[in-house]
Design an enzyme around this catalytic site. Sequence first.
Site, PDB file in Angstrom:
ATOM      1  N   GLY A  89       0.780  -1.234   0.051  1.00 45.41           N
ATOM      2  CA  GLY A  89      -0.212   0.049  -0.048  1.00 45.41           C
ATOM      3  C   GLY A  89       0.961   1.201   0.107  1.00 45.41           C
ATOM      4  O   GLY A  89       2.035   1.185   0.164  1.00 45.41           O
ATOM      5  N   GLY A  91       2.486   3.758   1.523  1.00 50.06           N
ATOM      6  CA  GLY A  91       2.994   4.058   2.746  1.00 50.06           C
ATOM      7  C   GLY A  91       3.483   5.431   2.969  1.00 50.06           C
ATOM      8  O   GLY A  91       4.030   5.658   4.050  1.00 50.06           O
ATOM      9  N   ARG A  92       3.944   5.951   1.701  1.00 50.00           N
ATOM     10  CA  ARG A  92       4.549   7.126   1.823  1.00 50.00           C
ATOM     11  C   ARG A  92       4.008   8.361   0.582  1.00 50.00           C
ATOM     12  O   ARG A  92       4.812   8.999   0.428  1.00 50.00           O
ATOM     13  CB  ARG A  92       6.093   7.519   1.890  1.00 50.00           C
ATOM     14  CG  ARG A  92       6.711   6.615   0.632  1.00 50.00           C
ATOM     15  CD  ARG A  92       8.098   6.856   0.378  1.00 50.00           C
ATOM     16  NE  ARG A  92       8.453   5.801  -0.612  1.00 50.00           N
ATOM     17  CZ  ARG A  92       9.737   5.567  -1.040  1.00 50.00           C
ATOM     18  NH1 ARG A  92      10.577   6.529  -0.545  1.00 50.00           N
ATOM     19  NH2 ARG A  92       9.912   4.658  -1.979  1.00 50.00           N
ATOM     20  N   LYS A 112       4.044  12.282  -2.751  1.00 53.45           N
ATOM     21  CA  LYS A 112       5.083  11.441  -2.397  1.00 53.45           C
ATOM     22  C   LYS A 112       5.911  12.264  -1.209  1.00 53.45           C
ATOM     23  O   LYS A 112       6.545  13.055  -1.548  1.00 53.45           O
ATOM     24  CB  LYS A 112       5.798  10.687  -3.474  1.00 53.45           C
ATOM     25  CG  LYS A 112       6.633   9.676  -3.241  1.00 53.45           C
ATOM     26  CD  LYS A 112       7.351   9.247  -4.613  1.00 53.45           C
ATOM     27  CE  LYS A 112       8.044   7.664  -4.246  1.00 53.45           C
ATOM     28  NZ  LYS A 112       8.774   7.281  -5.535  1.00 53.45           N
ATOM     29  N   ASP A 124       8.602   6.019   7.932  1.00 53.08           N
ATOM     30  CA  ASP A 124       7.997   7.403   8.427  1.00 53.08           C
ATOM     31  C   ASP A 124       7.266   8.242   7.396  1.00 53.08           C
ATOM     32  O   ASP A 124       6.806   9.234   7.805  1.00 53.08           O
ATOM     33  CB  ASP A 124       9.239   8.334   8.936  1.00 53.08           C
ATOM     34  CG  ASP A 124      10.171   8.567   7.547  1.00 53.08           C
ATOM     35  OD1 ASP A 124       9.809   7.907   6.533  1.00 53.08           O
ATOM     36  OD2 ASP A 124      11.271   9.369   7.768  1.00 53.08           O
ATOM     37  N   GLY A 125       6.952   7.428   6.206  1.00 49.84           N
ATOM     38  CA  GLY A 125       6.146   8.101   5.305  1.00 49.84           C
ATOM     39  C   GLY A 125       6.622   9.307   4.678  1.00 49.84           C
ATOM     40  O   GLY A 125       6.023  10.057   3.828  1.00 49.84           O
ATOM     41  N   ARG A 182      -1.406  -0.700  -9.803  1.00 47.11           N
ATOM     42  CA  ARG A 182      -0.322  -1.850 -10.275  1.00 47.11           C
ATOM     43  C   ARG A 182      -0.942  -3.045 -10.378  1.00 47.11           C
ATOM     44  O   ARG A 182      -2.009  -3.458  -9.846  1.00 47.11           O
ATOM     45  CB  ARG A 182       0.632  -1.529  -8.907  1.00 47.11           C
ATOM     46  CG  ARG A 182       0.898  -0.158  -8.642  1.00 47.11           C
ATOM     47  CD  ARG A 182       0.801   0.058  -7.144  1.00 47.11           C
ATOM     48  NE  ARG A 182       0.824   1.479  -6.882  1.00 47.11           N
ATOM     49  CZ  ARG A 182       1.962   2.125  -6.491  1.00 47.11           C
ATOM     50  NH1 ARG A 182       2.930   1.666  -6.649  1.00 47.11           N
ATOM     51  NH2 ARG A 182       2.039   3.431  -6.502  1.00 47.11           N
ATOM     52  N   ASP A 251       4.653  -4.497  -7.375  1.00 48.05           N
ATOM     53  CA  ASP A 251       3.967  -3.037  -6.917  1.00 48.05           C
ATOM     54  C   ASP A 251       4.320  -2.009  -7.629  1.00 48.05           C
ATOM     55  O   ASP A 251       3.847  -0.737  -7.432  1.00 48.05           O
ATOM     56  CB  ASP A 251       4.008  -2.969  -5.401  1.00 48.05           C
ATOM     57  CG  ASP A 251       5.609  -2.921  -5.096  1.00 48.05           C
ATOM     58  OD1 ASP A 251       6.118  -4.106  -5.472  1.00 48.05           O
ATOM     59  OD2 ASP A 251       5.857  -2.100  -4.454  1.00 48.05           O
ATOM     60  N   ASN A 252       5.469  -2.030  -8.510  1.00 44.47           N
ATOM     61  CA  ASN A 252       5.902  -1.194  -9.345  1.00 44.47           C
ATOM     62  C   ASN A 252       5.758  -1.111 -10.863  1.00 44.47           C
ATOM     63  O   ASN A 252       6.402  -0.498 -11.515  1.00 44.47           O
ATOM     64  CB  ASN A 252       7.490  -0.975  -8.894  1.00 44.47           C
ATOM     65  CG  ASN A 252       7.755  -0.328  -7.555  1.00 44.47           C
ATOM     66  OD1 ASN A 252       6.819  -0.005  -6.916  1.00 44.47           O
ATOM     67  ND2 ASN A 252       8.989  -0.889  -6.924  1.00 44.47           N
TER      68      ASN A 252
END
Length: 501
Positions: A89, A91-92, A112, A124-125, A182, A251-252
Amino acid sequence: MSIAKIQFNNSYVKLADVFYSKTNPTTVKNPALIKFNTALAKDLGLTGISTDGLDALDFFAGNKIAEGSEPLAMAYAGHQFGGFSPKLGDGRAILLGEIIAPDNLRYDFQLKGSGRTPWSRGGDGRSALGPVIREYLVSEAMVKLGVPTTRALAAVTTGEEIARNTLVPGGILTRIATGFVRVGTFQYFSSQGNQEAIKQLADYEIDRHYPEAKDATNPYVAFFEAVVDRQAKLIAQWMSFGFIHGVMNTDNMSIAGETIDYGPCAFMDNFSHSRVYSSIDHQSRYAYSNQPKIGQWNLVRLAETLLPLFVENSEHENTEATDDEAQAVVKIAEDILSAYSVSYHQYWLENMCKKLGLAEAYESDAALVGELLNLMENNDADFTLTFYYLSQEGQLPQARALFTKPEDFDMWAVKWQARLSQESINDAGHYALMQTVNPTYIPRNHQIEAAIRAAEDHNDFSVFHALHEVLENPFELQEGKEKYMLPPEKDEVVHQTFCGT
Ligand code: AMP
Ligand code: MG
């Protein structure tokens, strides 16, 4: 800066709750603008964004939620270096919303590096400034090279430091894509056995990116075929520019067929089939020459999620497919995946032939191309510069000089000239063709590194701006910009790239 109204028109948020988590960006202390992409803003019809006033800066920093924005973090899973993670997911990254641009296409706005989301796990996102600089430069260079890609609308510094190996300045990139779904988004639902969500997602993607699939006997099969074709075409383009994505996890890999995720990516200088830059790619899984087959591997993962939708017979809609049906759909997927190899090879051959001035691509030309690549590898020749000199009338000696054993190059050049003489176009035509596909400038690693060092270490963005400007016209020789054409000196060579997470 100020933002007048951005006309958000959000569709992803209308999908079922399981597709995302609503999440706002986390505010930052003291944002400052690095760059705003005025040309892209104009293409997107964002005439309301101007660079006087402050609210646009606050928007790009995640400090202010614009009217109509419905921020969310998207759910997805993914195979990372071959191992499956069921829950990744955003995350950042945070999707702020979507707009319909004057070209009638729908575009996603994403921040992003804008703080933690429910998908952040231990992270830490945030994003360090370095990766923001890299993604801005490389993604916008890709646009100018003609490669489908996510884009950079703005980059800001956050005024906060974040912990990586050391403390580094934070940055936020505003990314634009025709869609952020994705292969891993399909896998997320597949691994949970959520067929309804897979169907909803496939319908969404067909509507958004592949509407022509709706007319097919089985729209889902046609959809898969079209996704496969776009990936074949995309990866063939990467190969023709010496681009190494570096982290082709599922995922990319974008369903829309755009290059996405510029973590440890790099353009090659001296050519090698097995070149790897990414510091975390220990097995060389994503080496330059592995990219086409990794593309196929990822598409097999996508096929696995779509198989239930390939079953034609609607009588069985809510029941398990029979063995015969299951076999039939596997065969459909296998045929499409085999076709990938054929179409990839054809796209690659056409691209590489153009790089040699050949308007017509014949199977026998693959050997001529292959031989040149092997020669480059064995002679330590720079990929981009070799093709550049081949494209310039009277500069064959400069190409020759790039090879440690120039006599080997001579033997190849004789074959090349013989092949060129079989073409119907004349020499001027060959050069003209080559100059449309062989860039003068690529975002070379050592130049990107210099831009990052100046930005991170000295808060100096002049190196970034200068490099960006050159990359705006990669096919044109620009006066006084010779240094950007050149490979790195020994002490400038960048051996490794980092995703900066
Ligand atoms: P990437 O390597 O960029 O494809 O990211 C893989 C996964 O790690 C994604 O789910 C990202 O959202 C997550 N991730 C990467 N960096 C961070 C970070 N600094 N904080 C939170 N999540 C992250
Ligand atoms: Mg990613």
